[in-house]
Design a protein around this motif. Structure first.
Motif, PDB file in Angstrom:
ATOM      1  N   LEU A 171       0.820  -1.214   0.000  1.00 13.25           N
ATOM      2  CA  LEU A 171       0.000   0.000   0.000  1.00 13.25           C
ATOM      3  C   LEU A 171       0.851   1.260   0.000  1.00 13.25           C
ATOM      4  O   LEU A 171       0.318   2.360  -0.159  1.00 13.25           O
ATOM      5  N   GLN A 172       2.186   1.095   0.160  1.00 13.07           N
ATOM      6  CA  GLN A 172       2.972   2.310   0.352  1.00 13.07           C
ATOM      7  C   GLN A 172       4.325   2.339  -0.343  1.00 13.07           C
ATOM      8  O   GLN A 172       4.975   3.389  -0.384  1.00 13.07           O
ATOM      9  N   THR A 173       4.806   1.230  -0.874  1.00 12.03           N
ATOM     10  CA  THR A 173       6.145   1.246  -1.424  1.00 12.03           C
ATOM     11  C   THR A 173       6.256   0.242  -2.562  1.00 12.03           C
ATOM     12  O   THR A 173       5.346  -0.542  -2.815  1.00 12.03           O
ATOM     13  N   VAL A 174       7.389   0.270  -3.242  1.00  8.20           N
ATOM     14  CA  VAL A 174       7.681  -0.730  -4.262  1.00  8.20           C
ATOM     15  C   VAL A 174       9.148  -1.081  -4.127  1.00  8.20           C
ATOM     16  O   VAL A 174       9.990  -0.209  -3.938  1.00  8.20           O
ATOM     17  N   GLY A 175       9.464  -2.352  -4.167  1.00 10.27           N
ATOM     18  CA  GLY A 175      10.851  -2.734  -4.005  1.00 10.27           C
ATOM     19  C   GLY A 175      10.994  -4.221  -3.847  1.00 10.27           C
ATOM     20  O   GLY A 175      10.077  -4.990  -4.137  1.00 10.27           O
ATOM     21  N   ASN A 176      12.163  -4.620  -3.339  1.00 12.79           N
ATOM     22  CA  ASN A 176      12.499  -6.037  -3.301  1.00 12.79           C
ATOM     23  C   ASN A 176      12.549  -6.645  -1.897  1.00 12.79           C
ATOM     24  O   ASN A 176      13.096  -7.726  -1.722  1.00 12.79           O
ATOM     25  N   VAL A 177      12.002  -5.962  -0.925  1.00 17.28           N
ATOM     26  CA  VAL A 177      12.031  -6.504   0.435  1.00 17.28           C
ATOM     27  C   VAL A 177      10.646  -6.941   0.884  1.00 17.28           C
ATOM     28  O   VAL A 177       9.665  -6.239   0.681  1.00 17.28           O
ATOM     29  N   GLU A 178      10.595  -8.085   1.535  1.00 16.08           N
ATOM     30  CA  GLU A 178       9.312  -8.666   1.924  1.00 16.08           C
ATOM     31  C   GLU A 178       8.527  -7.774   2.863  1.00 16.08           C
ATOM     32  O   GLU A 178       7.301  -7.685   2.758  1.00 16.08           O
ATOM     33  N   TRP A 179       9.218  -7.092   3.775  1.00 16.45           N
ATOM     34  CA  TRP A 179       8.500  -6.336   4.787  1.00 16.45           C
ATOM     35  C   TRP A 179       7.716  -5.167   4.213  1.00 16.45           C
ATOM     36  O   TRP A 179       6.855  -4.590   4.857  1.00 16.45           O
ATOM     37  N   GLY A 180       8.015  -4.805   2.985  1.00 19.52           N
ATOM     38  CA  GLY A 180       7.299  -3.691   2.372  1.00 19.52           C
ATOM     39  C   GLY A 180       5.925  -4.065   1.846  1.00 19.52           C
ATOM     40  O   GLY A 180       5.155  -3.192   1.453  1.00 19.52           O
ATOM     41  N   TYR A 181       5.604  -5.334   1.880  1.00 13.34           N
ATOM     42  CA  TYR A 181       4.363  -5.802   1.288  1.00 13.34           C
ATOM     43  C   TYR A 181       3.369  -6.206   2.365  1.00 13.34           C
ATOM     44  O   TYR A 181       3.676  -6.937   3.289  1.00 13.34           O
ATOM     45  N   ASN A 182       2.157  -5.709   2.202  1.00 19.30           N
ATOM     46  CA  ASN A 182       1.134  -5.872   3.229  1.00 19.30           C
ATOM     47  C   ASN A 182       0.300  -7.139   3.049  1.00 19.30           C
ATOM     48  O   ASN A 182      -0.228  -7.673   4.020  1.00 19.30           O
ATOM     49  N   TYR A 183       0.136  -7.551   1.807  1.00 25.07           N
ATOM     50  CA  TYR A 183      -0.763  -8.664   1.523  1.00 25.07           C
ATOM     51  C   TYR A 183      -0.063  -9.676   0.633  1.00 25.07           C
ATOM     52  O   TYR A 183       0.718  -9.301  -0.261  1.00 25.07           O
ATOM     53  N   TRP A 184      -0.411 -10.939   0.858  1.00 24.69           N
ATOM     54  CA  TRP A 184       0.217 -12.032   0.122  1.00 24.69           C
ATOM     55  C   TRP A 184      -0.834 -13.005  -0.373  1.00 24.69           C
ATOM     56  O   TRP A 184      -1.844 -13.255   0.294  1.00 24.69           O
ATOM     57  N   GLY A 185      -0.570 -13.545  -1.569  1.00 24.21           N
ATOM     58  CA  GLY A 185      -1.422 -14.597  -2.076  1.00 24.21           C
ATOM     59  C   GLY A 185      -1.020 -15.944  -1.505  1.00 24.21           C
ATOM     60  O   GLY A 185      -0.058 -16.041  -0.747  1.00 24.21           O
ATOM     61  N   GLN A 186      -1.744 -16.969  -1.906  1.00 22.22           N
ATOM     62  CA  GLN A 186      -1.509 -18.326  -1.395  1.00 22.22           C
ATOM     63  C   GLN A 186      -0.342 -19.003  -2.097  1.00 22.22           C
ATOM     64  O   GLN A 186       0.197 -19.982  -1.569  1.00 22.22           O
ATOM     65  N   GLY A 187       0.020 -18.517  -3.247  1.00 23.61           N
ATOM     66  CA  GLY A 187       1.128 -19.118  -3.983  1.00 23.61           C
ATOM     67  C   GLY A 187       0.664 -20.063  -5.068  1.00 23.61           C
ATOM     68  O   GLY A 187      -0.399 -20.677  -4.959  1.00 23.61           O
ATOM     69  N   THR A 188       1.475 -20.167  -6.103  1.00 23.21           N
ATOM     70  CA  THR A 188       1.201 -21.101  -7.187  1.00 23.21           C
ATOM     71  C   THR A 188       2.503 -21.824  -7.522  1.00 23.21           C
ATOM     72  O   THR A 188       3.568 -21.209  -7.608  1.00 23.21           O
ATOM     73  N   GLN A 189       2.412 -23.119  -7.698  1.00 19.76           N
ATOM     74  CA  GLN A 189       3.603 -23.943  -7.896  1.00 19.76           C
ATOM     75  C   GLN A 189       4.055 -23.913  -9.354  1.00 19.76           C
ATOM     76  O   GLN A 189       3.247 -24.090 -10.273  1.00 19.76           O
ATOM     77  N   VAL A 190       5.349 -23.719  -9.528  1.00 21.12           N
ATOM     78  CA  VAL A 190       5.972 -23.827 -10.850  1.00 21.12           C
ATOM     79  C   VAL A 190       7.051 -24.898 -10.758  1.00 21.12           C
ATOM     80  O   VAL A 190       7.920 -24.833  -9.884  1.00 21.12           O
ATOM     81  N   ILE A 191       6.976 -25.859 -11.646  1.00 21.44           N
ATOM     82  CA  ILE A 191       7.966 -26.927 -11.693  1.00 21.44           C
ATOM     83  C   ILE A 191       8.577 -26.952 -13.088  1.00 21.44           C
ATOM     84  O   ILE A 191       7.835 -27.062 -14.081  1.00 21.44           O
ATOM     85  N   VAL A 192       9.893 -26.828 -13.136  1.00 15.79           N
ATOM     86  CA  VAL A 192      10.604 -26.855 -14.410  1.00 15.79           C
ATOM     87  C   VAL A 192      11.427 -28.130 -14.463  1.00 15.79           C
ATOM     88  O   VAL A 192      12.343 -28.326 -13.652  1.00 15.79           O
ATOM     89  N   SER A 193      11.100 -28.982 -15.403  1.00 20.28           N
ATOM     90  CA  SER A 193      11.809 -30.257 -15.518  1.00 20.28           C
ATOM     91  C   SER A 193      12.988 -30.129 -16.476  1.00 20.28           C
ATOM     92  O   SER A 193      12.941 -29.377 -17.449  1.00 20.28           O
ATOM     93  N   SER A 194      14.027 -30.884 -16.184  1.00 17.87           N
ATOM     94  CA  SER A 194      15.239 -30.814 -17.013  1.00 17.87           C
ATOM     95  C   SER A 194      15.189 -31.824 -18.150  1.00 17.87           C
ATOM     96  O   SER A 194      14.325 -32.676 -18.209  1.00 17.87           O
TER      97      SER A 194
END
Length: 120
Positions: free
Chosen positions: A97-120
């Motif tokens: 709600l207040q910043t943009v950047g690369n640190v986790e603490w700057g973010y107020n809300y998080w989604g549940q996550g989505t899995q990505v699997i890359v096979s070799s």
């Protein structure tokens, strides 16, 4: 309260592409993607301000991933190309709600996550 819903994860072969989406229910200042692999700390992937003026990428994805947004749909996308097995992780969308950047603490809300699997 901002609700985030991610989609687009899945299984892909190395060298392939995937596009992740994150729909936000509510206005935010910025949105980002982080990822986490088993046994590793959460890693910053990309961030974008809602105005689009500020965009950041983690070093490991620069040149391969592109973050973008559709303000009309309140949705942020992560286009992932040239995927590598080391990109395998759960990808989380986050909103600030207040910043943009690369640190986790700057973010107020998080989604549940989505899995990505890359096979070799």
């Amino acid at each position: 309260q901002v609700q985030l819903v991610e989609s687009g994860g899945g299984l892909v072969q190395a060298g392939g592409s995937l596009r992740l989406s994150c729909a936000a229910a509510g206005r935010t200042f910025s949105m980002s993607w982080f990822r986490q692999s088993p046994g590793k700390e959460r890693e910053f992937v990309a961030a974008i301000s809602w105005s689009g003026d500020s965009i950041y990428y983690g070093d490991s994805v620069k040149g391969r991933f592109t973050i973008s947004k559709d303000n009309a749909k309140n949705t942020v996308y992560l286009q992932m190309t040239s995927l590598k097995p080391e990109d395998t992780a759960v990808y989380f969308c986050a909103a600030s709600l207040q910043t943009v950047g690369n640190v986790e603490w700057g973010y107020n809300y998080w989604g549940q996550g989505t899995q990505v699997i890359v096979s070799s």
